[in-house]
Design a protein around this motif. Structure first.
Motif, PDB file in Angstrom:
ATOM      1  N   ALA A 176      39.321  43.182  45.975  1.00  0.00           N
ATOM      2  CA  ALA A 176      37.830  43.448  46.084  1.00  0.00           C
ATOM      3  C   ALA A 176      37.127  44.600  46.439  1.00  0.00           C
ATOM      4  O   ALA A 176      36.296  45.199  46.130  1.00  0.00           O
ATOM      5  CB  ALA A 176      37.311  42.272  47.134  1.00  0.00           C
ATOM      6  N   VAL A 228      31.933  38.802  46.299  1.00  0.00           N
ATOM      7  CA  VAL A 228      32.792  38.636  45.053  1.00  0.00           C
ATOM      8  C   VAL A 228      33.615  37.641  45.257  1.00  0.00           C
ATOM      9  O   VAL A 228      34.232  37.152  44.446  1.00  0.00           O
ATOM     10  CB  VAL A 228      33.209  39.912  44.404  1.00  0.00           C
ATOM     11  CG1 VAL A 228      34.506  40.632  45.198  1.00  0.00           C
ATOM     12  CG2 VAL A 228      33.720  39.974  43.141  1.00  0.00           C
ATOM     13  N   TRP A 231      33.683  33.881  44.312  1.00  0.00           N
ATOM     14  CA  TRP A 231      34.166  33.363  42.807  1.00  0.00           C
ATOM     15  C   TRP A 231      35.439  32.803  42.812  1.00  0.00           C
ATOM     16  O   TRP A 231      35.744  31.525  42.413  1.00  0.00           O
ATOM     17  CB  TRP A 231      33.771  34.334  41.858  1.00  0.00           C
ATOM     18  CG  TRP A 231      34.419  34.068  40.621  1.00  0.00           C
ATOM     19  CD1 TRP A 231      34.072  32.750  39.822  1.00  0.00           C
ATOM     20  CD2 TRP A 231      35.430  34.733  39.723  1.00  0.00           C
ATOM     21  NE1 TRP A 231      34.529  32.845  38.513  1.00  0.00           N
ATOM     22  CE2 TRP A 231      35.393  33.972  38.308  1.00  0.00           C
ATOM     23  CE3 TRP A 231      35.940  36.072  39.967  1.00  0.00           C
ATOM     24  CZ2 TRP A 231      36.359  34.466  37.545  1.00  0.00           C
ATOM     25  CZ3 TRP A 231      36.881  36.391  38.855  1.00  0.00           C
ATOM     26  CH2 TRP A 231      36.950  35.738  37.716  1.00  0.00           C
TER      27      TRP A 231
END
Length: 555
Positions: A176, A228, A231
């Motif tokens: 990430a 993020v 997800w």
């Protein structure tokens, strides 16, 4: 009479799975570090290096969220969440309600702290800016107002990442930050186009929209890094629902662990402040005397290099192990805890020994290749590197105690480390010549890491009764450490001799060539001797990476 078979030997598939997870995380960390370097280059082109107004004010504003996050919750969340979540997964509902409440509590604490810090931005910047002019302080406070919300999103990133880790999904947490760097670089590129003369602006020349663009896109990168993760969490079947009401859900033990962990973080920050003062004082004294030597900047560069192998290997490996350790500790499977600790400790010992050999042999040339006149960086790095293996092993030791929800023992080990570092700093400040003060700090850091690791291992052995699987006599880790120590001594010695045949030179290109050739020599000798002396841990770690390369996938 033959020895009893090792009932806790690691199955090949288990070891391979651990190595794959570690390699995946290490690759994410490496890509992120490379992009982070690129981000620094672009930032320098956009707002200047270390002397321009924009560069100095933005450095303080963007550094404050990191410091406050680490002080408030960084170590606390990492120590608390995984063991709590792993235990909750065994509940009838799979821990859904408990995890929802735990995440909600953590986010509420982070949100309140972030709001208070953001409102106090003018006071926050004064902690770091000192006696800056009023217009500089005003600009820094404006930038900090945009940057301090990062504290909440750092916390969100850590919470979501630890939920993923507890579920055995390790890659997203380490990859990430790559998105964060991409967003930040894009923001800096836009800023360069719209404000091409930013390096020449005075503090009063910065308009509000410029501050919002520069600092806001830096924060946007942290926001993207956190969001993020929703997800992969969704793909893993996690559906978060905020739940209030925290009494009667077993959070008392989590609070106890958090308290001791916070105390350890505070101790570390106190020592960091003393180290900064000592090294800064040495730099001022060198400037007064007109002498060359290591300064606070040298320490910062050396520490970044010191942390690189630790971040790539030890952190990645221990992150993968922590979930297994927590599950085994919760189930009372002490032999499995011993097995995983031994595997992890031997692996970080081998990689750390290789890094130490290279840093000690080639340190001055590494520093000189980085920046002109950088040999003092390498001298500090060599002094630090002696304690690299104990530092990484002790990091794993603390995670074993955290897996048992014991944060008190790591605190006392951290206190031993801090006291030794503090004494070392005072000795360097008062008794060591300015040219060698910061190198002396590196030596005291190594001594503190060695002693703290020894104390941690003694306490862990008392808890687990032995540090290796049954049938191994408890000495596999010791035998591996002695072997790789001798191997590192030979490999590093050859690299040292080869580098000194070239001698000190002013050309950065020549210094880089010495580092590359010497590094290959150290690596080749180290790898060859590991094979001859049957040290398998290096192969176990590297094989998953080699199988990903074209033409090697079926070997």
């Amino acid at each position: 009479m033959s020895a009893a078979p090792d009932k806790t030997a690691v199955p090949d598939e288990s070891t391979a799975s651990l190595a794959r997870s570690s390699a995946l995380m290490a690759s994410g960390t490496l890509v992120s570090r490379v992009l982070g370097f690129a981000r620094s280059v672009v930032q320098g082109a956009a707002i200047g290096g270390t002397t321009q107004v924009g560069a100095q004010t933005f450095d303080i504003a963007n550094k404050a969220p990191n410091v406050f996050y680490m002080l408030l919750a960084g170590g606390v969340l990492n120590a608390v969440l995984v063991p709590q979540i792993v235990r909750a997964l065994k509940l009838p509902d799979g821990g859904k309600e408990f995890v929802d409440r735990l995440v909600t509590l953590a986010l509420i604490v982070m949100a309140v702290a972030t709001v208070l810090l953001t409102l106090a931005a003018p006071f926050v910047v004064r902690l770091y800016a000192g006696d800056w002019p009023s217009d500089w302080l005003t600009l820094t406070a404006a930038m900090a107002f945009w940057c301090l919300p990062q504290v909440f999103f750092y916390g969100l990133y850590t919470v979501l990442g630890q939920v993923l880790n507890a579920k055995g999904s390790f890659g997203p947490f380490m990859w990430a930050p790559v998105l964060n760097n991409v967003v930040a670089i894009a923001g800096l590129a836009v800023f360069m186009v719209l404000v091409p003369d930013a390096k020449d602006l005075t503090a009063g020349g910065w308009e509000p929209w410029m501050v919002a663009l520069l600092a806001g896109t830096a924060t946007l990168g942290i926001v993207a890094q956190a969001l993020v993760l929703f997800w992969p969490l969704h793909r893993a079947g996690f559906r978060y629902r905020p739940r209030l009401g925290f009494r009667g859900y077993g959070f008392r033990s989590a609070g106890r662990v958090a308290g001791w962990t916070f105390a350890a973080v505070v101790v570390g920050q106190v020592v960091f402040a003393l180290t900064t003062r000592t090294s800064s004082n040495a730099g001022r004294e060198l400037a007064r005397l007109g002498l060359d030597g290591a300064t606070n900047a040298s320490y910062t560069y050396a520490y970044l290099l010191f942390m690189l192998p630790h971040s790539l290997v030890a952190v990645s490996l221990v992150t993968a192990l922590f979930t297994r350790l927590s599950g085994a500790a919760a189930a009372g499977r002490t032999p499995a805890v011993r097995r995983d600790f031994s595997t992890g400790a031997r692996t970080v010992t081998v990689v750390g020994a290789l890094s130490t050999a290279g840093f000690v042999a080639l340190g001055p040339w590494i520093g000189a290749a980085m920046i002109a006149g950088g040999r003092p960086i390498g001298q500090v790095l060599a002094a630090m590197a002696v304690g690299l293996v104990p530092f990484s092993v002790n990091y794993l030791v603390s995670r074993v105690f955290y897996a048992y929800e014991d944060a008190r023992t790591p605190f006392w080990v951290a206190l031993v480390n801090a006291v030794l570092m503090g004494v070392g700093n005072l000795v360097c400040w008062l008794a060591v010549p300015a040219q060698w003060t910061v190198v002396g700090i590196g030596v005291s850091m190594s001594v503190a890491n060695v002693v703290a690791c020894a104390v941690g291992l003694v306490l862990l052995r008392r808890h687990l009764r032995r540090l290796d699987g049954e049938g191994l006599g408890g000495y596999l880790l010791v035998r591996t450490t002695i072997r790789v120590g001798l191997i590192a001594l030979v490999a590093g010695g050859l690299g040292y001799v080869g580098a000194h045949l070239v001698g000190p030179v002013d050309s950065r290109l020549v210094n880089l060539a010495v580092v590359l050739v010497g590094g290959v020599l150290v690596l080749a000798v180290f790898t060859l001797l590991c094979r001859l002396m049957r040290v398998r841990e290096l192969d176990d770690l590297v094989s998953p990476l080699l199988r990903r390369l074209p033409g090697l996938g079926r070997r």
